[in-house]
Design a protein around this motif. Sequence first.
Motif, PDB file in Angstrom:
ATOM      1  N   GLN A 118      45.558 -38.268  28.131  1.00  0.00           N
ATOM      2  CA  GLN A 118      45.773 -36.805  29.184  1.00  0.00           C
ATOM      3  C   GLN A 118      45.495 -35.626  28.084  1.00  0.00           C
ATOM      4  OE1 GLN A 118      44.584 -37.530  32.443  1.00  0.00           O
ATOM      5  NE2 GLN A 118      45.341 -39.715  31.726  1.00  0.00           N
ATOM      6  N   LEU A 119      45.808 -35.284  27.343  1.00  0.00           N
ATOM      7  CA  LEU A 119      45.605 -34.080  26.827  1.00  0.00           C
ATOM      8  C   LEU A 119      44.356 -33.801  26.473  1.00  0.00           C
ATOM      9  CD1 LEU A 119      49.098 -33.850  25.111  1.00  0.00           C
ATOM     10  CD2 LEU A 119      48.381 -32.513  26.789  1.00  0.00           C
ATOM     11  N   VAL A 120      43.776 -35.632  25.768  1.00  0.00           N
ATOM     12  CA  VAL A 120      42.691 -35.007  24.638  1.00  0.00           C
ATOM     13  C   VAL A 120      41.267 -34.729  26.125  1.00  0.00           C
ATOM     14  CG1 VAL A 120      40.551 -36.965  24.249  1.00  0.00           C
ATOM     15  CG2 VAL A 120      43.294 -36.721  22.927  1.00  0.00           C
ATOM     16  N   HIS A 121      41.544 -35.180  27.166  1.00  0.00           N
ATOM     17  CA  HIS A 121      40.812 -35.454  28.404  1.00  0.00           C
ATOM     18  C   HIS A 121      40.609 -33.693  28.233  1.00  0.00           C
ATOM     19  CE1 HIS A 121      39.859 -39.203  30.670  1.00  0.00           C
ATOM     20  NE2 HIS A 121      40.912 -39.601  29.656  1.00  0.00           N
ATOM     21  N   LEU A 122      41.227 -32.823  28.481  1.00  0.00           N
ATOM     22  CA  LEU A 122      41.285 -31.434  28.812  1.00  0.00           C
ATOM     23  C   LEU A 122      40.534 -31.074  27.279  1.00  0.00           C
ATOM     24  CD1 LEU A 122      45.129 -30.209  29.404  1.00  0.00           C
ATOM     25  CD2 LEU A 122      43.676 -30.957  30.767  1.00  0.00           C
ATOM     26  N   LEU A 123      40.626 -31.246  26.047  1.00  0.00           N
ATOM     27  CA  LEU A 123      39.411 -30.929  25.223  1.00  0.00           C
ATOM     28  C   LEU A 123      37.475 -30.439  25.781  1.00  0.00           C
ATOM     29  CD1 LEU A 123      40.844 -33.117  21.633  1.00  0.00           C
ATOM     30  CD2 LEU A 123      40.895 -29.800  22.870  1.00  0.00           C
ATOM     31  N   ASP A 124      37.236 -29.355  25.174  1.00  0.00           N
ATOM     32  CA  ASP A 124      35.589 -29.578  25.912  1.00  0.00           C
ATOM     33  C   ASP A 124      35.292 -30.472  24.746  1.00  0.00           C
ATOM     34  OD1 ASP A 124      35.503 -27.816  27.853  1.00  0.00           O
ATOM     35  OD2 ASP A 124      36.329 -25.659  26.835  1.00  0.00           O
ATOM     36  N   GLN A 125      33.819 -30.614  24.971  1.00  0.00           N
ATOM     37  CA  GLN A 125      32.777 -31.259  23.882  1.00  0.00           C
ATOM     38  C   GLN A 125      32.796 -30.017  22.761  1.00  0.00           C
ATOM     39  OE1 GLN A 125      32.207 -34.070  22.907  1.00  0.00           O
ATOM     40  NE2 GLN A 125      31.821 -35.600  24.529  1.00  0.00           N
ATOM     41  N   PRO A 126      32.080 -30.411  21.440  1.00  0.00           N
ATOM     42  CA  PRO A 126      32.319 -31.457  20.921  1.00  0.00           C
ATOM     43  C   PRO A 126      33.688 -32.035  20.578  1.00  0.00           C
ATOM     44  CG  PRO A 126      31.778 -29.964  18.953  1.00  0.00           C
ATOM     45  CD  PRO A 126      31.959 -29.072  20.228  1.00  0.00           C
ATOM     46  N   TRP A 127      34.303 -31.176  20.779  1.00  0.00           N
ATOM     47  CA  TRP A 127      35.892 -31.674  20.055  1.00  0.00           C
ATOM     48  C   TRP A 127      36.705 -32.890  20.691  1.00  0.00           C
ATOM     49  CZ3 TRP A 127      37.065 -29.606  15.293  1.00  0.00           C
ATOM     50  CH2 TRP A 127      36.682 -28.367  15.324  1.00  0.00           C
ATOM     51  N   ARG A 128      36.151 -33.360  22.095  1.00  0.00           N
ATOM     52  CA  ARG A 128      37.098 -34.417  22.616  1.00  0.00           C
ATOM     53  C   ARG A 128      36.063 -35.522  22.135  1.00  0.00           C
ATOM     54  NH1 ARG A 128      36.154 -36.135  28.992  1.00  0.00           N
ATOM     55  NH2 ARG A 128      37.182 -38.852  28.308  1.00  0.00           N
ATOM     56  N   GLY A 129      34.781 -35.103  21.835  1.00  0.00           N
ATOM     57  CA  GLY A 129      33.999 -36.543  21.662  1.00  0.00           C
ATOM     58  C   GLY A 129      34.757 -36.575  19.884  1.00  0.00           C
ATOM     59  N   ILE A 130      34.673 -36.108  18.823  1.00  0.00           N
ATOM     60  CA  ILE A 130      34.976 -35.822  18.160  1.00  0.00           C
ATOM     61  C   ILE A 130      36.993 -36.847  17.496  1.00  0.00           C
ATOM     62  CG2 ILE A 130      36.791 -34.420  15.861  1.00  0.00           C
ATOM     63  CD1 ILE A 130      34.256 -32.673  16.089  1.00  0.00           C
ATOM     64  N   VAL A 131      37.965 -36.367  18.278  1.00  0.00           N
ATOM     65  CA  VAL A 131      38.948 -36.700  18.760  1.00  0.00           C
ATOM     66  C   VAL A 131      38.080 -38.428  18.888  1.00  0.00           C
ATOM     67  CG1 VAL A 131      41.027 -37.148  19.737  1.00  0.00           C
ATOM     68  CG2 VAL A 131      39.878 -35.379  18.934  1.00  0.00           C
ATOM     69  N   ASP A 132      37.752 -38.673  20.204  1.00  0.00           N
ATOM     70  CA  ASP A 132      36.967 -40.453  20.748  1.00  0.00           C
ATOM     71  C   ASP A 132      36.884 -40.784  19.297  1.00  0.00           C
ATOM     72  OD1 ASP A 132      38.532 -39.473  22.650  1.00  0.00           O
ATOM     73  OD2 ASP A 132      36.307 -39.437  24.106  1.00  0.00           O
ATOM     74  N   ILE A 133      35.868 -40.457  18.666  1.00  0.00           N
ATOM     75  CA  ILE A 133      35.385 -40.824  17.094  1.00  0.00           C
ATOM     76  C   ILE A 133      36.443 -41.694  16.483  1.00  0.00           C
ATOM     77  CG2 ILE A 133      33.469 -40.925  15.451  1.00  0.00           C
ATOM     78  CD1 ILE A 133      31.935 -38.904  17.061  1.00  0.00           C
ATOM     79  N   GLY A 134      37.234 -40.809  16.231  1.00  0.00           N
ATOM     80  CA  GLY A 134      38.328 -41.122  15.140  1.00  0.00           C
ATOM     81  C   GLY A 134      39.368 -42.307  16.302  1.00  0.00           C
ATOM     82  N   VAL A 135      39.560 -42.326  17.584  1.00  0.00           N
ATOM     83  CA  VAL A 135      39.580 -43.237  17.991  1.00  0.00           C
ATOM     84  C   VAL A 135      39.093 -44.568  18.146  1.00  0.00           C
ATOM     85  CG1 VAL A 135      41.141 -43.688  20.252  1.00  0.00           C
ATOM     86  CG2 VAL A 135      41.501 -42.217  19.395  1.00  0.00           C
ATOM     87  N   VAL A 136      37.830 -44.310  18.621  1.00  0.00           N
ATOM     88  CA  VAL A 136      37.405 -45.905  18.110  1.00  0.00           C
ATOM     89  C   VAL A 136      37.006 -46.143  16.680  1.00  0.00           C
ATOM     90  CG1 VAL A 136      34.958 -46.321  18.082  1.00  0.00           C
ATOM     91  CG2 VAL A 136      35.656 -45.005  19.985  1.00  0.00           C
ATOM     92  N   PHE A 137      37.140 -45.708  15.912  1.00  0.00           N
ATOM     93  CA  PHE A 137      36.838 -46.422  14.542  1.00  0.00           C
ATOM     94  C   PHE A 137      37.988 -47.113  13.786  1.00  0.00           C
ATOM     95  CE2 PHE A 137      38.260 -45.597   9.389  1.00  0.00           C
ATOM     96  CZ  PHE A 137      37.309 -45.792   9.036  1.00  0.00           C
ATOM     97  N   GLY A 138      39.692 -46.468  14.490  1.00  0.00           N
ATOM     98  CA  GLY A 138      40.922 -46.552  14.218  1.00  0.00           C
ATOM     99  C   GLY A 138      40.882 -48.576  15.109  1.00  0.00           C
ATOM    100  N   LEU A 139      40.684 -47.766  17.083  1.00  0.00           N
ATOM    101  CA  LEU A 139      40.811 -49.243  17.702  1.00  0.00           C
ATOM    102  C   LEU A 139      39.612 -50.261  17.156  1.00  0.00           C
ATOM    103  CD1 LEU A 139      40.555 -47.967  21.063  1.00  0.00           C
ATOM    104  CD2 LEU A 139      42.011 -49.039  19.767  1.00  0.00           C
ATOM    105  N   ALA A 140      39.133 -50.007  16.283  1.00  0.00           N
ATOM    106  CA  ALA A 140      37.582 -51.078  16.385  1.00  0.00           C
ATOM    107  C   ALA A 140      38.442 -51.546  14.583  1.00  0.00           C
ATOM    108  CB  ALA A 140      36.476 -50.350  15.988  1.00  0.00           C
TER     109      ALA A 140
END
Length: 166
Positions: A118-140
């Motif tokens: 929910q907190l990451v949803h509050l971020l604007d792009q490109p910061w939200r995407g940057i955090v999500d790329i990190g999460v994707v790396f960890g999940l993968a």
Amino acid sequence: MLGFIAVSWGFLGLTFILGNAIVRLGAIGLESFAYPLDWYHWLGLATCVAFMGVFEGYRGFQQAYSPRVAARLLFLKDNVTPVRLILAPLFCMGFFDIRRRRMIVTYCLLAGILVMVQLVHLLDQPWRGIVDIGVVFGLAWGLVSIMAFVWQAFFGEGFRHSPEMP
């Protein structure tokens, strides 16, 4: 036969949950490249990917969660109940039939993840995407480590991890 069905459902269900998150967050992460990125964005991206790789992928999944999932799948093969069969992915994830302390940790971790989402949803792009790329790396990393531990549990030798049954 019922054990095979339960193990297959548990593994495929968990794989789908993680794979779905990777695809959805990956799409949001790729959107960040549509924005002009300055040096500090690239630094943030590198830091986020490194942080999530170490703490989510390696320490969270590879060292703790993935071996436990594989052990619970191996346990499920010979210990199927109707509830475990129906809820096999949740059983493998440790949401029930697990030591009390581990169950508390699992539910607290889930609550923490939901708050962070929910907190990451509050971020604007490109910061939200940057955090999500990190999460994707960890999940993968986590998904690959789960597959490796499941392979080792069912087809390798010397697999000695606990399913942490109560």
